[in-house]
Design an enzyme around this catalytic site. Sequence first.
Site, PDB file in Angstrom:
ATOM      1  N   GLY A 191      54.290  18.161  36.538  1.00 36.22           N
ATOM      2  CA  GLY A 191      53.911  19.307  37.814  1.00 36.22           C
ATOM      3  C   GLY A 191      55.113  20.268  37.498  1.00 36.22           C
ATOM      4  O   GLY A 191      55.932  19.986  36.880  1.00 36.22           O
ATOM      5  N   ALA A 192      54.733  21.791  37.804  1.00 34.82           N
ATOM      6  CA  ALA A 192      55.323  22.436  37.311  1.00 34.82           C
ATOM      7  C   ALA A 192      55.494  23.704  38.256  1.00 34.82           C
ATOM      8  O   ALA A 192      55.650  24.934  38.122  1.00 34.82           O
ATOM      9  CB  ALA A 192      54.628  23.280  36.116  1.00 34.82           C
ATOM     10  N   LYS A 207      58.031  29.985  51.441  1.00 39.09           N
ATOM     11  CA  LYS A 207      59.527  29.943  50.516  1.00 39.09           C
ATOM     12  C   LYS A 207      60.071  30.531  49.740  1.00 39.09           C
ATOM     13  O   LYS A 207      60.904  31.439  49.876  1.00 39.09           O
ATOM     14  CB  LYS A 207      59.653  28.777  49.887  1.00 39.09           C
ATOM     15  CG  LYS A 207      59.627  27.214  51.067  1.00 39.09           C
ATOM     16  CD  LYS A 207      59.433  26.003  49.821  1.00 39.09           C
ATOM     17  CE  LYS A 207      60.076  25.039  51.241  1.00 39.09           C
ATOM     18  NZ  LYS A 207      60.481  23.157  50.093  1.00 39.09           N
TER      19      LYS A 207
HETATM   20  N1  LIG Z   1      59.722  14.641  49.326  1.00 42.85           N
HETATM   21  C1  LIG Z   1      60.220  15.955  49.601  1.00 42.85           C
HETATM   22  O1  LIG Z   1      60.638  16.471  50.146  1.00 42.85           O
HETATM   23  C2  LIG Z   1      59.219  17.326  49.237  1.00 42.85           C
HETATM   24  C3  LIG Z   1      59.169  18.304  49.579  1.00 42.85           C
HETATM   25  C4  LIG Z   1      58.454  19.403  48.492  1.00 42.85           C
HETATM   26  C5  LIG Z   1      57.605  18.810  47.816  1.00 42.85           C
HETATM   27  N2  LIG Z   1      56.447  18.043  48.524  1.00 42.85           N
HETATM   28  C6  LIG Z   1      55.585  17.321  48.244  1.00 42.85           C
HETATM   29  O2  LIG Z   1      55.404  17.831  46.171  1.00 42.85           O
HETATM   30  C7  LIG Z   1      54.096  17.740  46.409  1.00 42.85           C
HETATM   31  C8  LIG Z   1      54.389  18.858  45.373  1.00 42.85           C
HETATM   32  O3  LIG Z   1      54.402  20.044  46.300  1.00 42.85           O
HETATM   33  P1  LIG Z   1      54.376  21.819  45.449  1.00 42.85           P
HETATM   34  O4  LIG Z   1      54.813  22.695  46.652  1.00 42.85           O
HETATM   35  O5  LIG Z   1      55.316  22.048  43.886  1.00 42.85           O
HETATM   36  O6  LIG Z   1      53.182  22.014  45.319  1.00 42.85           O
HETATM   37  P2  LIG Z   1      52.224  23.419  43.995  1.00 42.85           P
HETATM   38  O7  LIG Z   1      53.635  24.074  43.731  1.00 42.85           O
HETATM   39  O8  LIG Z   1      51.485  23.115  44.628  1.00 42.85           O
HETATM   40  O9  LIG Z   1      52.060  22.933  43.053  1.00 42.85           O
HETATM   41  C9  LIG Z   1      51.933  21.404  42.488  1.00 42.85           C
HETATM   42  C10 LIG Z   1      52.020  20.865  41.100  1.00 42.85           C
HETATM   43  O10 LIG Z   1      51.203  19.373  40.773  1.00 42.85           O
HETATM   44  C11 LIG Z   1      50.134  20.171  40.358  1.00 42.85           C
HETATM   45  N3  LIG Z   1      48.652  18.583  40.428  1.00 42.85           N
HETATM   46  C12 LIG Z   1      48.519  18.935  41.905  1.00 42.85           C
HETATM   47  N4  LIG Z   1      47.486  18.249  41.804  1.00 42.85           N
HETATM   48  C13 LIG Z   1      47.263  17.446  39.911  1.00 42.85           C
HETATM   49  C14 LIG Z   1      46.429  16.727  40.151  1.00 42.85           C
HETATM   50  N5  LIG Z   1      45.229  15.799  40.635  1.00 42.85           N
HETATM   51  N6  LIG Z   1      46.961  16.001  38.614  1.00 42.85           N
HETATM   52  C15 LIG Z   1      47.763  16.312  37.954  1.00 42.85           C
HETATM   53  N7  LIG Z   1      48.755  17.307  38.718  1.00 42.85           N
HETATM   54  C16 LIG Z   1      48.427  18.073  39.644  1.00 42.85           C
HETATM   55  C17 LIG Z   1      49.498  21.491  39.519  1.00 42.85           C
HETATM   56  O11 LIG Z   1      49.682  21.650  38.414  1.00 42.85           O
HETATM   57  P3  LIG Z   1      48.643  22.813  37.866  1.00 42.85           P
HETATM   58  O12 LIG Z   1      49.185  23.812  37.514  1.00 42.85           O
HETATM   59  O13 LIG Z   1      47.645  22.590  36.997  1.00 42.85           O
HETATM   60  O14 LIG Z   1      47.940  23.716  39.335  1.00 42.85           O
HETATM   61  C18 LIG Z   1      51.340  21.468  40.407  1.00 42.85           C
HETATM   62  O15 LIG Z   1      52.026  21.993  38.865  1.00 42.85           O
HETATM   63  C19 LIG Z   1      53.102  17.861  47.666  1.00 42.85           C
HETATM   64  O16 LIG Z   1      52.930  16.792  47.574  1.00 42.85           O
HETATM   65  C20 LIG Z   1      54.391  18.200  48.688  1.00 42.85           C
HETATM   66  O17 LIG Z   1      54.095  17.031  49.886  1.00 42.85           O
HETATM   67  C21 LIG Z   1      57.947  16.956  48.565  1.00 42.85           C
END
Ligand SMILES: NC(=O)c1ccc[n+]([C@@H]2O[C@H](COP(=O)([O-])OP(=O)(O)OC[C@H]3O[C@@H](n4cnc5c(N)ncnc54)[C@H](OP(=O)(O)O)[C@@H]3O)[C@@H](O)[C@H]2O)c1
Length: 302
Positions: A129-130, A70
Amino acid sequence: MINGTTKIFGIIGDPVEHSLSPPMFNAAFKSLNLDYAYVPFNVKKQDLKFAIAGAKAFDIKGLNVTIPHKRKVLNEIDKFDIMANLIGAVNTIKFHNGKSYGFNTDCVGAVRAIEEVSNLNDKNVVIVGAGGAARAIAFQVAITNVKNLTIINRSEKKAKSLVYDLKTLLSANFKDNSKLDDITIDFSHIDLNFDYGGIDSIPKHLKNADILIDTTPVGMDPNVDAEPIATANEMHSDLIVNDIVYNPINTCLLKEAKLANATIVSGIKMLLYQGAENFKIWTGLEAPIDLMEKTLLNEINK
Ligand SMILES: NC(=O)c1ccc[n+]([C@@H]2O[C@H](COP(=O)([O-])OP(=O)(O)OC[C@H]3O[C@@H](n4cnc5c(N)ncnc54)[C@H](OP(=O)(O)O)[C@@H]3O)[C@@H](O)[C@H]2O)c1
């Protein structure tokens, strides 16, 4: 049936095997009798450049872009829109007359999902989340008329970096210089207060929150019984709780929200509405939302 006139769309990512986009878009195209087909393409990081060049060569009409491409795909796109530029990520490409145009529809999809149950005017919004998804959602939330936006993240570094980017861009009249239309967004009228707090500060912030958006993967299959980022006794019945995880639909966080009599917004809605925006970009038509949602739910329940 695919024939010589069929227009090809698809998704690039790694992995893409479990993507719900092919059934969602193929069902939508079929329902409107469009001679279009949507295909998943597994593209390795090192092949991204060739994939975009190849898509142009094959006269592919549009692509979705998912993890891990992305952000990197911005380097391969001829032009992109203002939100893709602000967020620094593209999830939708349209190819037209030999040029590629990039968009970010995750951001608007996420906000449309919440707007199904409430507008965001004057609301106190907490985003946990960030990461990539939080970034897209935070920028879109920030350009609605919310009162307060709080970013809470496990690691301080990422939260601070996102808040810094938001503040920097929001404090200026942002002039996009690389996008499709000549648009300027004036953020100067928006009264936003960003706050940073670690995960332990979630209960404190929920007391005055109207909307909680969980963008962490906590509770995602197979870790469905994980400890949610907030429990029912930390929520209140006027709260809107949006978990963007959609597999399972009924996440550990949404179960807690139901116990608190809060209003819930499932992650499937963000996926649905970003898809609806893509559909419009590619076809110029309104998406058949109900059918697309039904298709997504059928796929998840398989
Ligand atoms: N519904 C939809 O259309 C859609 C679209 C996009 C994504 N998603 C979902 O959204 C989620 C995140 O995606 P992303 O691309 O943003 O991932 P990412 O860039 O890896 O970011 C994940 C975030 O969650 C935090 N995190 C991870 N594990 C954690 C835990 N056990 N406890 C607390 N905080 C935690 C991380 O914190 P740190 O900074 O401390 O690592 C980071 O800020 C995924 O499950 C994805 O499938 C859904």
